[in-house]
Scaffold this motif. Structure first.
Motif, mmCIF file in Angstrom:
data_model
loop_
_atom_site.group_PDB
_atom_site.id
_atom_site.type_symbol
_atom_site.label_atom_id
_atom_site.label_comp_id
_atom_site.label_asym_id
_atom_site.label_seq_id
_atom_site.Cartn_x
_atom_site.Cartn_y
_atom_site.Cartn_z
ATOM 1 N N HIS A 367 0.851 -1.205 0.000
ATOM 2 C CA HIS A 367 0.000 0.000 0.000
ATOM 3 C C HIS A 367 0.877 1.242 0.000
ATOM 4 O O HIS A 367 0.648 2.210 -0.722
ATOM 5 C CB HIS A 367 -0.921 -0.012 1.218
ATOM 6 N N VAL A 402 -9.018 -3.603 5.302
ATOM 7 C CA VAL A 402 -8.958 -2.135 5.269
ATOM 8 C C VAL A 402 -7.755 -1.677 4.443
ATOM 9 O O VAL A 402 -7.867 -0.818 3.571
ATOM 10 C CB VAL A 402 -8.893 -1.540 6.701
ATOM 11 N N SER A 405 -8.041 -2.893 0.646
ATOM 12 C CA SER A 405 -9.011 -2.141 -0.147
ATOM 13 C C SER A 405 -8.513 -0.716 -0.399
ATOM 14 O O SER A 405 -8.772 -0.118 -1.440
ATOM 15 C CB SER A 405 -10.396 -2.133 0.516
ATOM 16 N N SER A 406 -7.748 -0.163 0.547
ATOM 17 C CA SER A 406 -7.127 1.155 0.341
ATOM 18 C C SER A 406 -6.194 1.092 -0.861
ATOM 19 O O SER A 406 -6.114 2.021 -1.665
ATOM 20 C CB SER A 406 -6.230 1.493 1.534
ATOM 21 N N CYS A 409 -7.926 1.023 -4.155
ATOM 22 C CA CYS A 409 -8.304 2.380 -4.599
ATOM 23 C C CYS A 409 -7.199 2.959 -5.486
ATOM 24 O O CYS A 409 -7.469 3.575 -6.512
ATOM 25 C CB CYS A 409 -8.496 3.315 -3.406
ATOM 26 N N ASN A 445 -13.580 2.798 1.884
ATOM 27 C CA ASN A 445 -12.698 2.290 0.829
ATOM 28 C C ASN A 445 -13.471 1.671 -0.330
ATOM 29 O O ASN A 445 -13.082 1.802 -1.486
ATOM 30 C CB ASN A 445 -11.727 1.256 1.407
ATOM 31 N N TRP A 448 -14.881 4.575 -2.291
ATOM 32 C CA TRP A 448 -13.766 5.341 -2.858
ATOM 33 C C TRP A 448 -13.239 4.625 -4.104
ATOM 34 O O TRP A 448 -13.009 5.234 -5.156
ATOM 35 C CB TRP A 448 -12.665 5.451 -1.808
ATOM 36 N N ALA A 449 -13.081 3.298 -3.985
ATOM 37 C CA ALA A 449 -12.572 2.525 -5.124
ATOM 38 C C ALA A 449 -13.578 2.590 -6.280
ATOM 39 O O ALA A 449 -13.195 2.718 -7.450
ATOM 40 C CB ALA A 449 -12.317 1.084 -4.698
ATOM 41 N N LYS A 488 -17.456 10.528 -0.385
ATOM 42 C CA LYS A 488 -17.025 9.641 -1.476
ATOM 43 C C LYS A 488 -18.222 9.186 -2.318
ATOM 44 O O LYS A 488 -18.098 8.980 -3.518
ATOM 45 C CB LYS A 488 -16.291 8.403 -0.923
#
Length: 631
Positions: A367, A402, A405-406, A409, A445, A448-449, A488
């Protein structure tokens, strides 16, 4: 009994099975027992506690802790020391609940008073404290009972063991605790400030354990805001000491602790990240964490080798953590990390390791590196990182989800070449699933993605998103209690409603609901940012060909746009202006009727007023709009 059980686990288990513990505890607590007898009982119990975890469980079941704590009230020092030694052994066992030390409020002050009795009471009590201090509540209890003042002078004790245990106490007291850390900075011991004493203790001639623990104390004080990150005791002493701990001469535990502490120290500070990255070839040194768990010199010891092979995963986890911290902000450092031998392969392998901790650290490391546009376009593509990442996302615990998935994005940004294959591998369903999570971070997330995915996307992808997400879920997210989720979701709507044919298509199927949602948000108690985003969505709708009518036939919305043109906040005035400009634009069919309707509502008068605005941006936009009326 004492001689039979020392160093013999089988004998210890036999005695426990035969029921020796209740009998020993009975003698220990009898008024009539002599002090010598009570002391011997405490020694035997201490020896039994030294055995397996099951032994400790048996002792706890017989309520040994209250009995030993009662023993501390005796006037006899030898007996007190024997009780403390036994308590120390029990409390340092992983099966003992720390809470047992805090159940009776008189215990902590009594232990503080016993600190002055002998070097043994000092060593054992500090050891008990450092093992039983877990979290802010325990820190506060110990702090309020004068732990700092009572333990500080022990740092200059002639006994190494006492100094060491006192140091460990300070590291657990200061961890993530600004109150304790701010106090420690100003404590004097023999005319010297504590930080200076810690710095002396991390010099190279001190034992490794002492160097590491004092580096931890200074690290924790720095992270809690009590020492500046540019203070020389951090930059010139603590950081280099922790880097030294990462060298392959050190034992496995020392390398793990050194790397993890260093990762924690530099995590929020880009300057420290830069300094660390060029100290002693740290980035290359960490590559060894993936190779041999033990240094060559230690391999003579077969037991050591066996131990290290079992714990090699801890090294990998520590290396990933430190790489993640090092690459958190600086592009050049990320490049260096990725160019380290087989680094990307190692991280990708880490994503599928059996240990959850290693998987989490590997995802965090990826990440951190995925914040780089250049790496997303090159290394991440060459290694098809998205494949193992999608696998990780299938059924991972929340903490991994978490971070993973960040990172997804970032991989879904428009310039990332991974965007296409990720879409084809069923990401839409997966992300829509995340938006229904109980965990707000996962909802953010997920949405956001999807927002990144919808940016400049083709109609088919947008339709997929809307279908998978469902309008019900979209509106649920628009009334989410978490502000980030709301922002978002508005961002997603804005990206879905871009380019004319898309706007008209979506509004022809979902127009009514979207207009309702917009109305609700503009009427609700929301921040400027939220309302600005919502007006921008309206401006996009106003840019459609057929979608315009949904605004023009809705007097309620038109009145709201008029209201925001006269709002006290420039951002909202500008956003409302965009709506008007799109509605009155001359070259488009029906512009004359729209212009007339808006003139009757008094919009032209507002435009005249805004063309006198001190805000140049607003003034220009108003003048441009007025020209549409003149043309």
């Amino acid at each position: 009994m004492k001689n039979a059980v020392i160093g013999n686990n089988k004998q210890k288990a036999n005695l426990i099975v035969l029921g020796a513990v209740p009998r020993l505890l009975y003698l220990l607590q009898q008024e009539t027992s002599s002090t010598e007898l009570k002391t011997e009982c405490a020694v035997v119990l201490g020896s039994l506690a030294m055995g397996t975890e099951n032994n400790v469980k048996s002792l706890l079941d017989c309520h040994i802790i209250p009995a030993l704590l009662q023993g501390l009230l005796s006037p006899d020092l030898k007996f007190i020391e024997a009780c403390l030694r036994c308590l120390r052994t029990i409390f340092t066992s992983p099966v003992t609940p720390e809470e047992l030390l805090y159940t009776d409020a008189t215990v902590i002050p009594h232990l503080m008073a016993l600190l002055s009795r002998s070097r043994y009471t000092q060593e054992y009590i500090c050891q008990i404290f450092s093992h039983c201090c877990k979290g802010p509540d325990h820190q506060t209890i110990l702090f309020n009972h004068g732990a700092v003042q009572n333990i500080a002078h022990l740092l200059t004790s002639p006994s190494y063991k006492v100094r060491m245990q006192a140091l460990k106490c300070f590291s657990v007291l200061a961890f993530e605790n600004p109150q304790v850390s701010m106090t420690l900075v100003n404590v004097l011991v023999d005319g010297e400030l504590l930080p200076q004493i810690f710095v002396k203790m991390l010099q190279r001639d001190k034992p490794i354990e002492m160097q590491l623990t004092s580096a931890k104390c200074l690290t924790y004080m720095c992270r809690a805001g009590a020492i500046r990150t540019d203070d020389s005791c951090i930059v010139l002493k603590t950081l280099p000491c922790l880097v030294r701990m990462c060298s392959k001469e050190r034992l496995l535990e020392e390398r793990v602790e050194g790397a993890e502490t260093l990762a924690y120290l530099i995590e929020p500070d880009v300057e420290l990240q830069r300094i660390a990255s060029i100290t002693d070839h740290l980035i290359a040194m960490l590559a060894d964490y993936f190779k041999y768990p033990s240094s060559v010199s230690a391999i003579t010891d077969i037991k050591r080798l066996d131990h290290d092979l079992k714990h090699a995963h801890e090294l990998r986890q520590a290396a990933f953590k430190l790489y993640a911290s090092l690459g958190a902000n600086d592009e050049d450092i990320r490049k260096k990390i990725i160019e380290t031998e087989n680094m990307m392969d190692r991280i990708v392998t880490g994503l599928s390791e059996s240990s959850v901790k290693v998987r989490l650290a590997a995802v965090r490391c990826l990440h951190s590196l995925s914040r780089s546009v250049q790496q997303l376009r090159t290394s991440f593509q060459d290694h098809a990182v998205w494949k193992p990442l999608m696998k990780v996302l299938q059924n991972a615990p929340d903490e991994i989800l978490v971070v993973a998935s960040s990172m997804l994005c970032n991989l879904l940004l428009e310039f990332s070449p991974s965007k296409e294959p990720i879409l084809e591998s069923g990401a839409v369903e997966l992300l829509c699933g995340l938006t229904q999570s109980e965990n707000p971070a996962l909802r953010v997330n997920g949405i956001w993605a999807l927002m990144n995915m919808a940016f400049q996307a083709e109609q088919k992808i947008k339709a997929d998103i809307l279908r998978s997400l469902s309008t019900e879920q979209l509106f649920r997210l628009l009334s989410d209690s978490d502000l980030n989720v709301l922002m978002k979701t508005l961002g997603l709507l804005r990206n879905l409603l871009s380019t004319r044919p898309h706007i008209d298509k979506i509004m022809s199927t979902h127009g009514k609901q979207i207009m309702q949602a917009v109305t609700l948000i503009l009427e609700g108690e929301h921040s400027i940012e939220v309302k600005e985003q919502t007006l921008c969505i309206l401006a996009n709708i106003a840019d459609g060909t057929t979608a315009k009518d949904l605004i023009m036939t809705n007097d309620d919305i038109l009145q709201k746009i008029k209201y925001y043109m006269g709002h006290s906040h420039v951002k909202l005035q500008l956003a409302a202006m965009f709506c008007i400009s799109n509605l009155i634009w001359n070259e488009e069919e029906g512009s004359q009727e729209r212009q007339d309707k808006l003139r009757d509502m008094g919009i032209v008068d507002i435009l005249h007023k805004l063309s006198q605005s001190p805000d140049s941006n607003l003034c220009d936009k108003a003048k441009t709009a007025l020209q549409q009326y003149l043309a």
